[in-house]
Scaffold this motif. Structure first.
Motif, PDB file in Angstrom:
ATOM      1  N   GLY A   1      57.231  98.911 107.055  1.00 29.36           N
ATOM      2  CA  GLY A   1      55.835  99.284 106.834  1.00 29.36           C
ATOM      3  C   GLY A   1      54.963  98.109 106.470  1.00 29.36           C
ATOM      4  O   GLY A   1      53.736  98.246 106.385  1.00 29.36           O
ATOM      5  N   GLY A   2      55.579  96.962 106.239  1.00 34.91           N
ATOM      6  CA  GLY A   2      54.829  95.770 105.865  1.00 34.91           C
ATOM      7  C   GLY A   2      54.825  95.539 104.375  1.00 34.91           C
ATOM      8  O   GLY A   2      55.368  96.325 103.592  1.00 34.91           O
ATOM      9  N   SER A   3      54.192  94.449 103.975  1.00 33.80           N
ATOM     10  CA  SER A   3      54.184  94.056 102.561  1.00 33.80           C
ATOM     11  C   SER A   3      52.977  93.182 102.289  1.00 33.80           C
ATOM     12  O   SER A   3      52.479  92.485 103.187  1.00 33.80           O
ATOM     13  CB  SER A   3      55.473  93.287 102.228  1.00 33.80           C
ATOM     14  OG  SER A   3      55.387  92.651 100.963  1.00 33.80           O
TER      15      SER A   3
ATOM     16  N   ALA B   1      54.836  82.827 116.850  1.00 28.38           N
ATOM     17  CA  ALA B   1      55.929  83.220 117.740  1.00 28.38           C
ATOM     18  C   ALA B   1      55.783  84.662 118.210  1.00 28.38           C
ATOM     19  O   ALA B   1      56.592  85.133 119.023  1.00 28.38           O
ATOM     20  CB  ALA B   1      57.272  83.039 117.033  1.00 28.38           C
ATOM     21  N   GLY B   2      54.772  85.366 117.708  1.00 34.77           N
ATOM     22  CA  GLY B   2      54.555  86.753 118.090  1.00 34.77           C
ATOM     23  C   GLY B   2      55.464  87.732 117.380  1.00 34.77           C
ATOM     24  O   GLY B   2      55.581  88.890 117.781  1.00 34.77           O
ATOM     25  N   LEU B   3      56.111  87.282 116.291  1.00 33.17           N
ATOM     26  CA  LEU B   3      57.071  88.134 115.583  1.00 33.17           C
ATOM     27  C   LEU B   3      56.456  88.857 114.388  1.00 33.17           C
ATOM     28  O   LEU B   3      57.044  89.821 113.891  1.00 33.17           O
ATOM     29  CB  LEU B   3      58.261  87.296 115.106  1.00 33.17           C
ATOM     30  CG  LEU B   3      59.021  86.529 116.199  1.00 33.17           C
ATOM     31  CD1 LEU B   3      60.205  85.786 115.587  1.00 33.17           C
ATOM     32  CD2 LEU B   3      59.477  87.467 117.306  1.00 33.17           C
ATOM     33  N   SER B   4      55.318  88.412 113.916  1.00 35.26           N
ATOM     34  CA  SER B   4      54.683  89.057 112.772  1.00 35.26           C
ATOM     35  C   SER B   4      53.181  89.047 112.967  1.00 35.26           C
ATOM     36  O   SER B   4      52.652  88.434 113.908  1.00 35.26           O
ATOM     37  CB  SER B   4      55.066  88.353 111.458  1.00 35.26           C
ATOM     38  OG  SER B   4      54.640  89.127 110.342  1.00 35.26           O
ATOM     39  N   SER B   5      52.480  89.730 112.061  1.00 42.14           N
ATOM     40  CA  SER B   5      51.026  89.817 112.158  1.00 42.14           C
ATOM     41  C   SER B   5      50.457  90.049 110.764  1.00 42.14           C
ATOM     42  O   SER B   5      51.174  90.415 109.836  1.00 42.14           O
ATOM     43  CB  SER B   5      50.614  90.970 113.079  1.00 42.14           C
ATOM     44  OG  SER B   5      51.000  92.213 112.509  1.00 42.14           O
ATOM     45  N   SER B   6      49.162  89.823 110.639  1.00 39.17           N
ATOM     46  CA  SER B   6      48.446  90.171 109.415  1.00 39.17           C
ATOM     47  C   SER B   6      47.773  91.511 109.677  1.00 39.17           C
ATOM     48  O   SER B   6      46.664  91.571 110.216  1.00 39.17           O
ATOM     49  CB  SER B   6      47.410  89.099 109.066  1.00 39.17           C
ATOM     50  OG  SER B   6      48.041  87.873 108.791  1.00 39.17           O
TER      51      SER B   6
ATOM     52  N   LYS C   1      53.225  92.140 108.344  1.00 35.84           N
ATOM     53  CA  LYS C   1      54.068  93.163 108.961  1.00 35.84           C
ATOM     54  C   LYS C   1      54.649  92.622 110.256  1.00 35.84           C
ATOM     55  O   LYS C   1      53.935  92.014 111.054  1.00 35.84           O
ATOM     56  CB  LYS C   1      53.237  94.423 109.241  1.00 35.84           C
ATOM     57  CG  LYS C   1      54.035  95.570 109.840  1.00 35.84           C
ATOM     58  CD  LYS C   1      53.140  96.775 110.076  1.00 35.84           C
ATOM     59  CE  LYS C   1      53.920  97.917 110.701  1.00 35.84           C
ATOM     60  NZ  LYS C   1      53.033  99.091 110.953  1.00 35.84           N
ATOM     61  N   LEU C   2      55.946  92.859 110.475  1.00 33.75           N
ATOM     62  CA  LEU C   2      56.564  92.432 111.721  1.00 33.75           C
ATOM     63  C   LEU C   2      55.992  93.213 112.892  1.00 33.75           C
ATOM     64  O   LEU C   2      55.691  94.402 112.784  1.00 33.75           O
ATOM     65  CB  LEU C   2      58.081  92.632 111.678  1.00 33.75           C
ATOM     66  CG  LEU C   2      58.922  91.688 110.809  1.00 33.75           C
ATOM     67  CD1 LEU C   2      60.398  91.942 111.059  1.00 33.75           C
ATOM     68  CD2 LEU C   2      58.580  90.228 111.045  1.00 33.75           C
ATOM     69  N   THR C   3      55.847  92.546 114.014  1.00 34.24           N
ATOM     70  CA  THR C   3      55.489  93.220 115.254  1.00 34.24           C
ATOM     71  C   THR C   3      56.742  93.916 115.789  1.00 34.24           C
ATOM     72  O   THR C   3      57.854  93.736 115.275  1.00 34.24           O
ATOM     73  CB  THR C   3      54.976  92.219 116.289  1.00 34.24           C
ATOM     74  OG1 THR C   3      56.038  91.274 116.569  1.00 34.24           O
ATOM     75  CG2 THR C   3      53.756  91.470 115.772  1.00 34.24           C
ATOM     76  N   ASP C   4      56.577  94.711 116.835  1.00 34.09           N
ATOM     77  CA  ASP C   4      57.745  95.338 117.468  1.00 34.09           C
ATOM     78  C   ASP C   4      58.716  94.270 117.951  1.00 34.09           C
ATOM     79  O   ASP C   4      59.937  94.410 117.810  1.00 34.09           O
ATOM     80  CB  ASP C   4      57.301  96.219 118.638  1.00 34.09           C
ATOM     81  CG  ASP C   4      56.517  97.447 118.190  1.00 34.09           C
ATOM     82  OD1 ASP C   4      56.624  97.805 117.000  1.00 34.09           O
ATOM     83  OD2 ASP C   4      55.806  98.039 119.025  1.00 34.09           O
ATOM     84  N   ALA C   5      58.159  93.173 118.503  1.00 35.66           N
ATOM     85  CA  ALA C   5      59.024  92.083 118.965  1.00 35.66           C
ATOM     86  C   ALA C   5      59.756  91.443 117.798  1.00 35.66           C
ATOM     87  O   ALA C   5      60.918  91.038 117.926  1.00 35.66           O
ATOM     88  CB  ALA C   5      58.194  91.029 119.701  1.00 35.66           C
TER      89      ALA C   5
ATOM     90  N   ALA D   1      66.751  92.279 114.495  1.00 38.65           N
ATOM     91  CA  ALA D   1      67.945  93.090 114.738  1.00 38.65           C
ATOM     92  C   ALA D   1      68.928  92.379 115.654  1.00 38.65           C
ATOM     93  O   ALA D   1      70.149  92.486 115.472  1.00 38.65           O
ATOM     94  CB  ALA D   1      67.542  94.434 115.346  1.00 38.65           C
ATOM     95  N   GLN D   2      68.419  91.638 116.630  1.00 36.32           N
ATOM     96  CA  GLN D   2      69.285  90.954 117.593  1.00 36.32           C
ATOM     97  C   GLN D   2      69.819  89.622 117.081  1.00 36.32           C
ATOM     98  O   GLN D   2      70.722  89.055 117.690  1.00 36.32           O
ATOM     99  CB  GLN D   2      68.527  90.734 118.901  1.00 36.32           C
ATOM    100  CG  GLN D   2      68.211  92.020 119.649  1.00 36.32           C
ATOM    101  CD  GLN D   2      67.460  91.763 120.943  1.00 36.32           C
ATOM    102  OE1 GLN D   2      66.925  90.669 121.168  1.00 36.32           O
ATOM    103  NE2 GLN D   2      67.410  92.765 121.814  1.00 36.32           N
TER     104      GLN D   2
END
Length: 306
Positions: free
Chosen positions: A22-24, A69-74, A81-85, A91-92
C-alpha cells in the motif's frame, strides 16, 4: 563508522516497500532502511551540509534510483509506493540482490529523464543533458557539474510529481506565481486567476501595465495526457473572444507535434510544457529553495609581487 553509501540503501528500501504494497511515508521508509542496515545512533545523527540527516538523504537517493528504473513512484507528496513492475521485480529477485543488480539500479538509470507522454515533442531550447561516466579520470569540476545536473533532475522530478498532486485551482495559482517571478505584471496583484466554470478557456490574466491596457491570457492544464491541437484551437478561440494578442498555454504534460505546429502558425501564443515549467520554477525559486556552496579557488594575483 560512516553512513553507508546510497546504493546500499536500495535493497532495504525495495524490500520494505515490497512488504508494504500500500506504500509508506518517506519518513517511515527512511527509518526502516536504517534499521535494516543496523545504523548506530551516531550514524543516524550525522548530517550533510544542508542540515539533513545523511541516512535520510541517501535513502532518498536510493528511492530516486528505483523511480528512474520504473520500480517505484511518489504516489503523493512524501509517500513512496512500488509500481506493478517494482512488485514483480522484488518477487523475481529474492534477497539479497547481487552486486551487479545493485550497481545496475544505482547507476544504470542515471540518464533517465522526466517522463513525458510518448506522443509529446520537445519544445525548442530544451537542453538534453547527458551524465558523465563515473570515472576517476573525470575532473573534480566535471564531477561537480555532473552532481549539479543530477540534483536538478531529481528536484525537477519531485516538482512535477508535486504539481500533478495539487488541485487544479492551486495549479493555476502556482502558474501565475511562476509568471510573476519571470517579471510579468508590475505587482503580484496584476496577475489574476479567473479559472472555473464558464471561464471560456481562460484561467488567468496578466496586466502588463498599470492601466491594464496590455494583457496576457493564461491557460493552465494540470494534465498527464498530451495537449493536442484541438485544445490549442479552443484556447485561440478564447483569446479571439477577448480580442487578446498574447496567450500562454502551460501544462504539466507535453504537446503533440500537431499542437506545436498550430502554435507556430498563429501569432502571440507561447507553449510551456512540464519540463520547461519545472525548470522555470527551479531557476526562479518558486516552490524550491537553494543553498549556497562556497568553493575555494586560488587567487593567483594575490601572490604577485609589485
Amino acid at each position: 563508522m560512516s553512513v553507508p553509501t546510497y546504493d546500499q540503501f536500495i535493497e532495504p528500501i525495495l524490500r520494505y516497500l515490497a512488504a508494504n504494497p500500500g506504500g509508506s511515508t518517506a519518513r517511515v521508509a527512511h527509518d526502516a532502511a536504517a534499521n535494516a542496515l543496523n545504523l548506530s545512533e551516531a550514524q543516524r545523527q550525522e548530517l550533510i551540509a544542508s542540515g539533513q540527516a545523511t541516512y535520510k538523504n541517501r535513502a532518498g537517493w536510493a528511492h530516486d534510483r528505483l523511480k528512474r528504473a520504473g520500480l517505484s513512484s511518489s504516489a503523493k507528496r512524501g509517500y513512496w509506493k512500488l509500481t506493478d513492475a517494482g512488485a514483480v521485480y522484488a518477487a523475481q529477485n529474492p534477497a539479497p540482490l547481487s552486486a551487479e543488480k545493485v550497481e545496475q539500479l544505482a547507476i544504470g538509470f542515471m540518464n533517465v529523464k522526466l517522463k513525458s507522454p510518448p506522443d509529446a515533442v520537445a519544445l525548442d531550447g530544451q537542453e538534453q543533458s547527458v551524465l558523465l561516466a563515473n570515472s576517476a579520470t573525470v575532473s573534480p569540476d566535471d564531477r561537480l557539474e555532473q552532481a549539479l545536473r543530477e540534483l536538478r533532475e531529481a528536484t525537477a522530478a519531485d516538482l512535477l510529481d508535486s504539481l500533478l498532486q495539487v488541485s487544479p485551482n492551486r495549479f493555476e495559482v502556482i502558474v501565475l506565481d511562476v509568471l510573476h517571478s519571470l517579471g510579468y505584471g508590475t505587482s503580484r496583484a496584476d496577475l489574476q486567476r479567473v479559472g472555473g466554470s464558464g471561464d471560456g478557456g481562460i484561467d488567468g490574466v496578466i496586466s502588463l501595465d498599470k492601466l491594464g491596457l496590455e494583457k496576457v491570457y493564461v491557460q493552465a492544464k494540470r494534465w498527464q495526457s498530451t495537449v493536442g491541437r484541438p485544445e490549442l484551437q479552443a484556447f485561440f478561440g478564447a483569446l479571439a473572444g477577448q480580442k487578446a494578442k498574447r496567450g500562454v498555454f502551460i501544462t504539466t504534460s507535453g504537446f503533440t507535434a500537431q499542437a506545436v505546429e498550430f502554435s507556430r502558425s498563429v501569432e502571440g501564443m507561447v507553449l510551456v510544457d512540464g519540463n520547461r515549467l519545472v525548470k522555470l520554477m527551479m531557476d526562479h525559486e518558486v516552490g524550491v529553495t537553494s543553498r549556497l556552496l562556497k568553493l575555494p579557488k586560488l587567487d593567483s594575483d594575490y601572490f604577485d609581487e609589485e
